[in-house]
Enzyme design. Structure first.
Site, mmCIF file in Angstrom:
data_model
loop_
_atom_site.group_PDB
_atom_site.id
_atom_site.type_symbol
_atom_site.label_atom_id
_atom_site.label_comp_id
_atom_site.label_asym_id
_atom_site.label_seq_id
_atom_site.Cartn_x
_atom_site.Cartn_y
_atom_site.Cartn_z
ATOM 1 N N SER A 234 1.820 -20.881 38.519
ATOM 2 C CA SER A 234 0.993 -20.277 39.559
ATOM 3 C C SER A 234 0.319 -21.423 40.307
ATOM 4 C CB SER A 234 -0.042 -19.369 38.892
ATOM 5 O OG SER A 234 -0.970 -18.897 39.842
ATOM 6 N N LYS B 117 5.070 -19.331 41.836
ATOM 7 C CA LYS B 117 4.211 -18.290 42.424
ATOM 8 C C LYS B 117 3.156 -18.973 43.286
ATOM 9 C CE LYS B 117 0.420 -15.805 40.226
ATOM 10 N NZ LYS B 117 0.053 -15.055 39.010
ATOM 11 N N LYS C 257 -0.269 -18.633 45.544
ATOM 12 C CA LYS C 257 -1.435 -17.802 45.847
ATOM 13 C C LYS C 257 -1.527 -17.685 47.370
ATOM 14 C CE LYS C 257 -3.290 -17.098 41.734
ATOM 15 N NZ LYS C 257 -3.577 -15.769 41.189
ATOM 16 N N ASP D 232 0.953 -14.112 45.058
ATOM 17 C CA ASP D 232 -0.139 -13.362 44.412
ATOM 18 C C ASP D 232 -1.328 -13.347 45.360
ATOM 19 O OD1 ASP D 232 -2.005 -12.160 42.771
ATOM 20 O OD2 ASP D 232 -1.862 -13.630 41.155
ATOM 21 N N GLU E 60 2.339 -9.853 44.099
ATOM 22 C CA GLU E 60 1.428 -9.470 43.027
ATOM 23 C C GLU E 60 0.097 -9.014 43.620
ATOM 24 O OE1 GLU E 60 1.290 -12.556 40.076
ATOM 25 O OE2 GLU E 60 -0.515 -11.780 39.130
ATOM 26 N N ASP F 80 -1.378 -6.591 38.603
ATOM 27 C CA ASP F 80 -2.114 -7.427 37.652
ATOM 28 C C ASP F 80 -3.477 -6.758 37.430
ATOM 29 O OD1 ASP F 80 -3.806 -9.355 36.527
ATOM 30 O OD2 ASP F 80 -3.132 -11.007 37.752
ATOM 31 N N LYS G 223 -1.774 -9.237 30.727
ATOM 32 C CA LYS G 223 -2.681 -10.280 30.245
ATOM 33 C C LYS G 223 -3.406 -9.754 29.019
ATOM 34 C CE LYS G 223 -3.377 -12.600 34.677
ATOM 35 N NZ LYS G 223 -4.267 -12.766 35.839
ATOM 36 N N GLY H 234 -1.533 -15.567 33.280
ATOM 37 C CA GLY H 234 -2.405 -16.607 32.739
ATOM 38 C C GLY H 234 -3.802 -16.490 33.311
HETATM 39 O O1 OSB Z 1 -4.169 -13.559 39.315
HETATM 40 O O2 OSB Z 1 -2.826 -14.351 37.901
HETATM 41 C C1 OSB Z 1 -3.925 -14.370 38.445
HETATM 42 C C2 OSB Z 1 -5.945 -17.398 37.260
HETATM 43 C C3 OSB Z 1 -7.186 -16.840 37.114
HETATM 44 C C4 OSB Z 1 -7.374 -15.516 37.442
HETATM 45 C C5 OSB Z 1 -6.296 -14.750 37.896
HETATM 46 C C6 OSB Z 1 -5.045 -15.303 38.024
HETATM 47 C C7 OSB Z 1 -4.862 -16.656 37.724
HETATM 48 C C8 OSB Z 1 -3.610 -17.359 37.888
HETATM 49 C C9 OSB Z 1 -3.425 -18.629 37.114
HETATM 50 O O3 OSB Z 1 -2.733 -17.022 38.645
HETATM 51 C C10 OSB Z 1 -2.455 -18.501 36.011
HETATM 52 C C11 OSB Z 1 -2.512 -19.697 35.089
HETATM 53 O O4 OSB Z 1 -1.884 -20.696 35.430
HETATM 54 O O5 OSB Z 1 -3.189 -19.636 34.040
HETATM 55 MG MG MG Z 2 -2.478 -12.267 39.443
#
Ligand code: OSB
Ligand code: MG
Length: 368
Positions: free
Chosen positions: A135, A161, A163, A188, A213, A238, A262, A290
């Site tokens: 991510s 992925k 953001k 995402d 996402e 999510d 998660k 994550g």
């Molecule tokens: O939306 O998946 C998410 C991190 C913190 C809160 C939400 C998200 C995320 C990530 C990071 O996308 C995922 C990671 O590398 O741990």
């Molecule tokens: Mg997410």
């Protein structure tokens, strides 16, 4: 097995690189760690709540409060046949899944160690190697983003992925897709859009993404149903999925085609397994999300990613992407094929490092 003692602590761990999303920008994590004593065996759990209530309502501080005031008194001294009983013991507390999961996951680790089994086998996992994606946070420039994408692809990661947020979406995806026409790519939005943005979201259909996402409201299944009807790109939920019932509603109403699971968000390994089994029945693939976890949370994520319906690359990646030095030994590493080899040692299979953890601890409570 008797639940005997708990040590709860908060550690501060600085990220190697700030992580920016449509919600916020994180530079340092405040992580709660639970050490639970089951029949004299210590199990470790990590609370995945963020520092601020921008991803979910829970935070490091609300979890500390709920854990110490309500959850621990409900578990203390209880006899259980399996960690699978913990969810029901905590049922009187509504919500607060991340706080609950910290204790529940610690109990699973301890139970696996008492049974001399790797946690993933106790959970019913089948995969010896899990596929990994990354991510990537929002960057100031396209050049910076492109360089990060290239670095992660060179390291072997199987899925990228990105953001996104309003103003940093279509052009960003267009740029990366042009550079890498064949990679598995997803985005995402962390709830940064509304149905008023339908036309913009439809423009993303041109880039054959694996998924988009959580485009809409963090607790809004209804509008995701409307959106999925008008998008070719699969929606992955999510934030919306905190319970089995919400997963069932999303699956049966068509709010999404993929669900990111998660551990903290759904309240522990038992709920992960229930949602996993449900998704399998609905032919909805899962992957493990994550929360910028330390090694303890990461180890739990690896274990749950071995369940058979976790068929897509997750956001579980190497320790060295996040930390100068992780709190477990060995650290989590990724093969050149973009996989993590699942450990065979009992429990979570990675050893928490007491000295390193002590040196990062800012508060600690012991309950006997
Ligand atoms: O939306 O998946 C998410 C991190 C913190 C809160 C939400 C998200 C995320 C990530 C990071 O996308 C995922 C990671 O590398 O741990
Ligand atoms: Mg997410």
């Amino acid at each position: 097995m008797q639940i005997r003692q708990l040590t709860l602590r908060e550690i501060h761990l600085k990220l190697l690189h700030p992580f920016e999303t449509s919600m916020d920008r994180v530079t340092e994590r405040r992580i709660l760690l639970a050490e639970l004593d089951l029949d004299g065996m210590i199990g470790w759990g990590e609370c995945t709540a963020g520092e601020d209530p921008f991803y979910s309502p829970e935070t490091t501080d609300t979890c500390w409060h709920i854990l110490t005031t309500y959850l621990w008194p409900m578990l203390r001294g209880k006899s259980i046949a399996s960690a699978a009983e913990i969810w029901d013991l905590l049922a009187r507390v509504r919500g607060h899944n991340m706080a609950k999961a910290a204790l529940e996951a610690a109990a699973w680790d301890a139970e696996a160690k008492l049974k001399n089994l790797p946690l993933w086998k106790l959970l019913g996992g089948t995969r010896e190697e899990i596929p990994c994606g990354v991510s990537i946070g929002i960057k100031d420039t396209l050049e910076e983003l492109a360089a990060t994408v290239k670095k992660e692809l060179d390291a072997g990661y199987q899925r990228i992925k990105l953001k996104i947020k309003p103003g940093k979406d279509v052009a960003v995806v267009h740029h990366i897709r042009n550079l890498h026409p064949r990679i598995k790519l997803s985005v995402d939005a962390n709830s940064a859009y509304t149905l008023d943005d339908l036309q913009l979201l439809q423009q993303l259909d041109a880039f054959y993404l694996m998924m988009i996402e959580q485009p809409l409201g963090w607790d809004d299944l209804y509008n995701h149903v409307q959106l999925q009807k008008q998008l070719q790109t699969p929606i992955c939920l999510d934030e919306c999925i905190h319970t089995y019932e919400q997963a069932e509603a999303a699956a049966s109403l068509g709010a999404c085609k993929i669900i990111n699971v998660k551990l903290g968000r759904v309240g522990g390994h038992l709920q992960v397994k229930r949602i996993h089994d449900l998704c399998q029945k609905y032919s909805i693939p899962n992957w493990c999300g994550g929360m910028l976890e330390s090694g303890v949370g990461r180890a739990h994520n690896i274990a749950l990613s071995t369940l058979s319906n976790f068929s897509l690359p997750g956001d579980v990646s190497a320790s060295a992407r996040y930390w100068h030095e992780d709190i477990i030994s060995p650290e989590v590493t990724v093969t050149p094929q973009g996989t993590i080899k699942v450990p065979h040692a009992p429990g979570i299979g990675f050893q928490p490092r007491p000295d390193r953890i002590d040196s990062l601890t800012v508060r600690k409570l012991h309950f006997a």
